[in-house]
Design a protein around this motif. Structure first.
Motif, PDB file in Angstrom:
ATOM      1  N   UNK A   1      -1.896  11.969   3.593  1.00  0.00           N
ATOM      2  CA  UNK A   1      -2.678  10.928   2.907  1.00  0.00           C
ATOM      3  C   UNK A   1      -3.027  11.362   1.490  1.00  0.00           C
ATOM      4  N   UNK A   2      -3.668  12.443   1.309  1.00  0.00           N
ATOM      5  CA  UNK A   2      -4.081  12.923   0.004  1.00  0.00           C
ATOM      6  C   UNK A   2      -2.677  13.330  -0.934  1.00  0.00           C
ATOM      7  N   UNK A   3      -1.773  13.910  -0.236  1.00  0.00           N
ATOM      8  CA  UNK A   3      -0.463  14.393  -1.046  1.00  0.00           C
ATOM      9  C   UNK A   3       0.189  13.233  -1.514  1.00  0.00           C
ATOM     10  N   UNK A   4       0.385  12.283  -0.399  1.00  0.00           N
ATOM     11  CA  UNK A   4       1.235  11.280  -0.698  1.00  0.00           C
ATOM     12  C   UNK A   4       0.699  10.486  -2.153  1.00  0.00           C
ATOM     13  N   UNK A   5      -0.709  10.029  -1.841  1.00  0.00           N
ATOM     14  CA  UNK A   5      -1.249   9.206  -2.809  1.00  0.00           C
ATOM     15  C   UNK A   5      -1.030  10.037  -4.301  1.00  0.00           C
ATOM     16  N   UNK A   6      -1.294  11.280  -4.277  1.00  0.00           N
ATOM     17  CA  UNK A   6      -1.288  11.981  -5.550  1.00  0.00           C
ATOM     18  C   UNK A   6      -0.123  12.016  -6.159  1.00  0.00           C
ATOM     19  N   UNK A   7       1.010  12.294  -5.351  1.00  0.00           N
ATOM     20  CA  UNK A   7       2.326  12.534  -5.850  1.00  0.00           C
ATOM     21  C   UNK A   7       2.916  11.123  -6.303  1.00  0.00           C
TER      22      UNK A   7
ATOM     23  N   UNK B   1       1.000  -1.106  -0.060  1.00  0.00           N
ATOM     24  CA  UNK B   1       0.021   0.194   0.141  1.00  0.00           C
ATOM     25  C   UNK B   1       0.875   1.213  -0.009  1.00  0.00           C
ATOM     26  N   UNK B   2       0.122   2.274  -0.102  1.00  0.00           N
ATOM     27  CA  UNK B   2       1.201   3.825  -0.451  1.00  0.00           C
ATOM     28  C   UNK B   2       1.506   4.410   1.101  1.00  0.00           C
ATOM     29  N   UNK B   3       2.541   4.821   1.168  1.00  0.00           N
ATOM     30  CA  UNK B   3       3.104   5.184   2.425  1.00  0.00           C
ATOM     31  C   UNK B   3       3.894   6.298   2.243  1.00  0.00           C
ATOM     32  N   UNK B   4       4.043   7.518   3.275  1.00  0.00           N
ATOM     33  CA  UNK B   4       5.124   8.337   3.173  1.00  0.00           C
ATOM     34  C   UNK B   4       5.175   9.158   4.559  1.00  0.00           C
TER      35      UNK B   4
END
Length: 339
Positions: free
Chosen positions: A224-230, A209-212
Motif C-alpha cells: 500500500x505504501x509503495x503503490x501510493x508513493x510510486x 482509488x489507487x491500486x496495484x
C-alpha cells in the motif's frame, strides 16, 4: 456504508464472490463421486468461451446454465468440466468451450444466447449469479494457462475435480494448484479529501482509488505504501484493512484498505496514472452531479471504499448522487493479463 460492519458483512456487499456455494473440498479427489455428479440430470454447467459467459437475449439479461442433456444435444462433452461445488444439493460445474484457434463458439450455442463480458454484465446480476460466473471464469482461465508443466514442459491433465493439474511426465509428476494474484486497493484520505487517480486507458472522466499488485517478498501494508508513493508521490501514514473482493479479470484478489496521509502536492511517478487529484466531499459531489466525474461501478470494491469514506461525512450518501458510474471497457483478448 457504516464502517462498524464486520469484515464478513463487508464482503457480502462486494460483488463477484461465490460465497453461497459449498466447495466440498474434501470430496474433490473422489473420482467416482465427481463422475456421478457429471451424469446427474439435475447438475448445472456454466459455459465459458474465451473468458466470456452465456446470457439470454432478454431485456434484463440472465446467465444461461446448461444441463448434461443440453450439452449432449449440442454434440459436446462434459469431459474436462471443473467442479465448482454444491448449492441446495445441486452440483455446479464450469465447462470451458474454448477451442484453440477457433474464432467462433461451438455450433448451436447462438440459439442458446450470446457470450458476453462478465465485467460489463455483472452490475445487472444478482450477487449469487455474478459470484458463480466469476468463480467459473477464474478457474477456467487458470486451466487455459497451465496446460503444460512449468518445470519440464510436459502436458498436464486435470485432477481432483479440476482443482489440480498433474504433470504427465513420470520423471516430474508435479502437482499444480490454482493461484490468485494479490493486489492492494486503497482509499487514501486527508482531512476532508480523498485521493483519486485515472489511468490513460480508462473512459474519459473516470477516476478511482489507487491500486496495484503485491510484489514477491512484500507485506500487504508495505505494498500500500509503495503503490501510493510510486503513483502519486503521497506518503501514507496509517493503514487499516477494510474488505476484499475476488476480481477474475483475469485472476486477482483485491485486498482493500483505508489509509490516511498528509495532503500535499501530487507527483506522478511511475507512468501508471495520467492524472491524480485530491477531492473534498463537496468537490466530489459537485463533479459527479455535473457529469464531470465518473465513479467505479457499485459492484466493485473501489466503489465500496469510496462509499465508506464519503458516507462518513454525514451529510449525504454516495448512492444518493444517482447514476454516475463508468461502463467497463471490453476486456483484453483472451490470454492477456490485466490489472
Amino acid at each position: 456504508m457504516n464502517d462498524t460492519l464486520d469484515n464478513h458483512q463487508r464482503s457480502m456487499l462486494n460483488g463477484l464472490s461465490a460465497k453461497f456455494i459449498d466447495r466440498v473440498h474434501n470430496r474433490r479427489g473422489d473420482e467416482a463421486w465427481i463422475r456421478s455428479l457429471l451424469l446427474d440430470a439435475s447438475t448445472l454447467f456454466v459455459p465459458v468461451w474465451q473468458g466470456r459467459q452465456l446470457f439470454d437475449g432478454g431485456d434484463t439479461p440472465h446467465p444461461v446454465l446448461l444441463r448434461g442433456r443440453d450439452i449432449s444435444n449440442l454434440g459436446l462433452s462434459v469431459e474436462g468440466a471443473v467442479f465448482l461445488g454444491l448449492d441446495k444439493g445441486k452440483a455446479y460445474f464450469a465447462l470451458d468451450l474454448t477451442e484453440p484457434g477457433a474464432p467462433d463458439p461451438p455450433e448451436g450455442m447462438d440459439a442458446r444466447g450470446e457470450f458476453r463480458d462478465l465485467r460489463a454484465m455483472s452490475p445487472l446480476l444478482e450477487p449469487e449469479e455474478s459470484g458463480l460466473l466469476a468463480y467459473a471464469r477464474a478457474i477456467t482461465y487458470w486451466h487455459q494457462r497451465h496446460r503444460f508443466c512449468g518445470d519440464c514442459g510436459s502436458p498436464t491433465v486435470s485432477s481432483c475435480g479440476g482443482h489440480v493439474r498433474l504433470c504427465t511426465s513420470k520423471d516430474c509428476g508435479r502437482h499444480i494448484f490454482p493461484r490468485t494474484d494479490p493486489a492492494v486497493i486503497v482509499l487514501v484520505a486527508s482531512e476532508d479529501s480523498c485521493l483519486l487517480g485515472r489511468q490513460p486507458s480508462w473512459p474519459e472522466r473516470r477516476y478511482s482509488v489507487i491500486a496495484g499488485f503485491v510484489e514477491p517478498g512484500e507485506a500487504l501494508e508495505d505494498a500500500v505504501v509503495r503503490e501510493v508513493f510510486e503513483e502519486t508521490g503521497v506518503r501514507v501514514r496509517t493503514i487499516h484493512y477494510h474488505s476484499s473482493q475476488p476480481w477474475p479479470f483475469p485472476c486477482s484478489i483485491m485486498l482493500g484498505f483505508r489509509a490516511r496521509a498528509e495532503r500535499g502536492p501530487i507527483r506522478l511517478g511511475d507512468g501508471e496514472l495520467e492524472d491524480a487529484r485530491w477531492y473534498s466531499r463537496t468537490e466530489l459531489r459537485s463533479e459527479v452531479e455535473l457529469g464531470k466525474l465518473l465513479l467505479p461501478p457499485p459492484i466493485s470494491i473501489a466503489y465500496r471504499l469510496l462509499e465508506s469514506w464519503y458516507d462518513e461525512g454525514g451529510t449525504a450518501r454516495l448512492r444518493d448522487l444517482g447514476s454516475s458510474s463508468w461502463v467497463p471497457l471490453p476486456e483484453r483478448p483472451w490470454g492477456k493479463t490485466s490489472p
